[in-house]
Design a protein around this motif. Structure first.
Motif, PDB file in Angstrom:
ATOM      1  N   ILE A  28      45.106  38.118  34.371  1.00 49.13           N
ATOM      2  CA  ILE A  28      45.095  36.672  34.155  1.00 49.13           C
ATOM      3  C   ILE A  28      43.661  36.242  33.863  1.00 49.13           C
ATOM      4  O   ILE A  28      42.793  36.357  34.734  1.00 49.13           O
ATOM      5  N   PRO A  29      43.349  35.756  32.683  1.00 47.48           N
ATOM      6  CA  PRO A  29      41.972  35.366  32.346  1.00 47.48           C
ATOM      7  C   PRO A  29      41.605  34.025  32.982  1.00 47.48           C
ATOM      8  O   PRO A  29      41.401  33.015  32.303  1.00 47.48           O
ATOM      9  N   ILE A  30      41.491  34.017  34.287  1.00 57.46           N
ATOM     10  CA  ILE A  30      41.375  32.757  35.022  1.00 57.46           C
ATOM     11  C   ILE A  30      40.088  32.024  34.699  1.00 57.46           C
ATOM     12  O   ILE A  30      40.058  30.784  34.698  1.00 57.46           O
ATOM     13  N   GLU A  31      39.007  32.735  34.403  1.00 57.62           N
ATOM     14  CA  GLU A  31      37.741  32.055  34.086  1.00 57.62           C
ATOM     15  C   GLU A  31      37.850  31.276  32.789  1.00 57.62           C
ATOM     16  O   GLU A  31      37.163  30.271  32.605  1.00 57.62           O
ATOM     17  N   GLU A  32      38.675  31.721  31.875  1.00 49.80           N
ATOM     18  CA  GLU A  32      38.875  30.989  30.621  1.00 49.80           C
ATOM     19  C   GLU A  32      39.824  29.809  30.831  1.00 49.80           C
ATOM     20  O   GLU A  32      39.742  28.810  30.109  1.00 49.80           O
ATOM     21  N   ILE A  33      40.716  29.936  31.773  1.00 51.53           N
ATOM     22  CA  ILE A  33      41.651  28.849  32.068  1.00 51.53           C
ATOM     23  C   ILE A  33      40.989  27.788  32.934  1.00 51.53           C
ATOM     24  O   ILE A  33      41.119  26.591  32.693  1.00 51.53           O
ATOM     25  N   ASP A  34      40.264  28.236  33.952  1.00 48.52           N
ATOM     26  CA  ASP A  34      39.685  27.349  34.966  1.00 48.52           C
ATOM     27  C   ASP A  34      38.254  27.825  35.241  1.00 48.52           C
ATOM     28  O   ASP A  34      38.020  28.570  36.186  1.00 48.52           O
ATOM     29  N   PRO A  35      37.290  27.427  34.405  1.00 51.09           N
ATOM     30  CA  PRO A  35      35.919  27.923  34.549  1.00 51.09           C
ATOM     31  C   PRO A  35      35.378  27.706  35.961  1.00 51.09           C
ATOM     32  O   PRO A  35      35.514  26.630  36.537  1.00 51.09           O
ATOM     33  N   GLY A  36      34.813  28.758  36.515  1.00 54.68           N
ATOM     34  CA  GLY A  36      34.284  28.701  37.868  1.00 54.68           C
ATOM     35  C   GLY A  36      35.254  29.177  38.920  1.00 54.68           C
ATOM     36  O   GLY A  36      34.886  29.306  40.098  1.00 54.68           O
TER      37      GLY A  36
END
Length: 400
Positions: free
Chosen positions: A45-53
């Motif tokens: 899940i590319p979470i940093e691209e979805i929710d930076p930080g």
């Protein structure tokens, strides 16, 4: 940005000789395989691209049961970020015709149902799903994975995520791009939901050795919708009646007791109130009702715990029940009855249920013959009430 993840680990000799032909079908023959991948390898899940930080996702459970209007529904995966923001993941193989539109409606429905839960409700649901109890289960599941140190801040952040409907919603699939335009209408229906929605395409490539390289890539991402969500208010349910009634016992046998003595009964229940511990973190302690019974407060309702006025040979009957009345009570009763097999499986006990149209009232109850030894009675009441609270409290919270 496109990232590449090796699955399984150990791509050895030919990283440039890859083919995508039929790779998705080979990697993800069924949706539960994609679900398992997300749970066991949340880096997909590319979470940093979805929710930076956000940093990373700690998986909490798979197939979380939520209470929809027409029955239980199942969220494929629930996770949390280090900032306490909950991540709701739904996995779909896009060759499934129903997936093309329904999945967006599903994930938005799940977000709406999650908003009805408290931190304690969610903890109880996760505990039931994974079969593990802890004083603060969500914290324990996230702490080591995310290198967290402030338990109070984490609990507050997750509670805020729930109450505000502020989630990261992720639809994980094997071929999403061609469907982006088809789902835009669903996004318009999310006004007021303070969540991010991301469609993540996981392309699978294979090398001649049969190893699989995954490249998760965001196909669509929404910004947070800034409108404040309306607060959820549960429809009131009638409180339980003071006089205990059991499905198997004559009414007169359960009248408030005058024996052995009111003071002895008070002492017994004082002991129970002082010792009672509940797995659900939101559950307040019991409070005295009348002679030889106490009340447990539940969302918009209460449960009565009692013991019979005198022994029957070597045993005495103890029990507890929830009473529901009126139109709202009947709706709640019908919902709980539909889920009774699940409730009985969770609690490990048979639960009696009956509705009387002539008085517009129904009960859900458990009782048993227990040794007249007070320690045995206290132990049975403590264990049984804890199991029932863990089963009923989240469901009552979700009834609206």
């Amino acid at each position: 940005m496109t990232r590449a993840l090796l699955f399984p680990e150990g791509l050895a000799s030919e990283p440039l000789i890859l083919t995508r032909a039929m790779a998705s079908a080979e990697a993800f023959g069924r949706e539960h395989q994609l679900q398992r991948l997300a749970y066991e390898h949340p880096d997909v899940i590319p979470i940093e691209e979805i929710d930076p930080g956000a940093g990373a996702v700690a998986p909490l459970c798979r197939e979380l049961t939520l209470r929809g209007q027409t029955g239980p529904v199942f969220l494929d995966m629930l996770g949390v970020t280090r900032r306490g923001r909950l991540v709701l993941v739904e996995c779909k193989l896009w060759r499934n015709p129903q997936a093309r539109r329904e999945v967006i409606g599903q994930v938005l429905e799940y977000a709406g149902l999650m908003r009805r839960l408290s931190y304690g409700d969610l903890s109880a649901l996760v505990a039931t799903r994974i079969g593990r109890q802890a004083s603060n289960l969500l914290w324990e599941l996230a702490r080591d994975r995310l290198s967290l140190t402030d338990e109070a801040a984490f609990v507050d952040a997750v509670s805020d995520s729930l109450s505000a409907g502020a989630f990261d919603l992720v639809v994980l699939g094997d071929g999403i791009r061609s469907e982006i335009e088809a789902v835009r209408g669903f996004l318009e229906a999310a006004a007021g939901l303070r969540s991010r929605l991301a469609l993540v395409e996981v392309a699978a490539w294979t090398n001649p050795s049969g190893q699989i390289l995954l490249t998760p890539q965001i196909a669509l991402r929404t910004k947070v919708i800034e409108q404040q969500a309306l607060p959820y208010t549960a429809s009131p349910l009638p409180t339980v009646a003071a006089a205990p009634v059991s499905r198997d016992m004559p009414r007169e046998a359960l009248a408030p007791s005058a024996a052995p003595t009111a003071s002895a009964n008070r002492q017994f229940w004082d002991h129970f109130i002082a010792k009672a511990k509940f797995s659900h973190p939101d559950q307040p302690p019991p409070s005295h009702g009348g002679n030889n019974w106490v009340r447990l407060a539940l969302p918009s309702a209460s449960m009565t715990l009692y013991r019979e006025k005198g022994p029957q040979g070597p045993s005495s009957r103890c029990g507890m029940f929830l009473r529901l009345r009126g139109e709202a009570g009947r709706a709640a009763y019908d919902t709980l009855c539909a889920e009774l097999p699940d409730i009985e499986a969770e609690t490990g006990m048979r639960i009696g249920a009956s509705w009387k149209d002539d008085v517009d009232s129904g009960t859900m109850s458990v009782d048993a013959l227990v040794s007249t030894d007070e320690e045995a009675q206290l132990a049975w009441l403590a264990q049984t009430s804890d199991r029932l609270v863990s089963a009923f409290r989240p469901r009552l919270s979700a009834l609206g």
